[in-house]
Enzyme design. Structure first.
Site, short mmCIF file in Angstrom:
data_model
loop_
_atom_site.label_atom_id
_atom_site.label_comp_id
_atom_site.label_asym_id
_atom_site.label_seq_id
_atom_site.Cartn_x
_atom_site.Cartn_y
_atom_site.Cartn_z
N CYS A 48 0.97 -1.79 0.09
CA CYS A 48 -0.28 0.05 -0.32
C CYS A 48 1.00 1.02 -0.61
O CYS A 48 2.01 1.72 -1.35
CB CYS A 48 -1.00 0.22 1.00
N HIS A 49 0.59 2.42 1.04
CA HIS A 49 2.32 3.46 1.39
C HIS A 49 3.20 2.66 1.94
O HIS A 49 4.36 3.59 1.37
CB HIS A 49 1.05 4.25 2.40
#
Length: 188
Positions: free
Chosen positions: A114-115
């Site tokens: 994800c991030h």
């Protein structure tokens, strides 16, 4: 030739802080433990850290050790969950970034979802690599020299990346495959 570790004998470090995406830590943690891996959690301190579920508060978990006490030599792989605040905070932590680099330089699997790949950008590990991430940070990956693709899980040598919470199973499977095929002391 060094033998590859079996997931049932592997030692995996998860590094996170407040604001990690709940399913991106607890999901892989459970899958890895169910497969027999020993999993430890490192955070900036030993105080409990709190997840988010998108932007809402989630569960808390107590770290097993502080980032300052974590040593690459004690583990076979590193997992970096996403969430927005978690990697944004950790990328400003010199000890966290140094630990990520140590795993990568040792040729050990480093997985970010994800991030989480923001941390790989900060550690300068994506130049010339194929990677993926949450859509809003893909330009950051590209600017760091990555070939960015839109796939559930991407493995390029010892670097594993993934897009979002919906990809946790594919992401964790790619990490397990990397652990079982990358000798701990071999460069990627």
């Amino acid at each position: 030739m060094q033998e590859m570790p079996d997931i049932a004998s592997a030692r995996v470090l998860i590094m996170a802080t407040d604001g990690f995406e709940e399913s991106e830590l607890f999901g892989p943690l459970q899958i890895l433990r169910d497969a027999g891996a020993a999993v430890a959690l490192a955070a900036p301190s030993r105080s409990p850290i709190q997840a988010t579920v998108h932007d809402d508060p989630g569960r808390t978990i107590r770290p097993d050790l502080a980032v300052a006490d974590a040593r690459e030599a004690d583990f076979d792989a590193l997992l970096l969950p996403g969430g927005v605040r978690n990697p944004d905070s950790l990328r400003a932590n010199a000890q966290a970034v140094a630990l990520i680099r140590a795993f990568a330089e040792a040729g050990k699997p480093v997985a970010a979802i994800c991030h989480g790949p923001w941390l790989l950008v900060e550690a300068d590990l994506l130049r010339g690599r194929t990677a993926t991430a949450w859509p809003s940070i893909r330009t950051d990956l590209k600017n760091a020299g990555a070939n960015v693709v839109d796939e559930p899980a991407v493995r390029d040598g010892n670097i594993i990346t993934s897009r979002n919470p919906g990809d946790v199973h594919a992401f964790t499977a790619a990490l397990i495959a990397a652990i079982e095929t990358v000798p701990a002391s071999a460069p990627a």
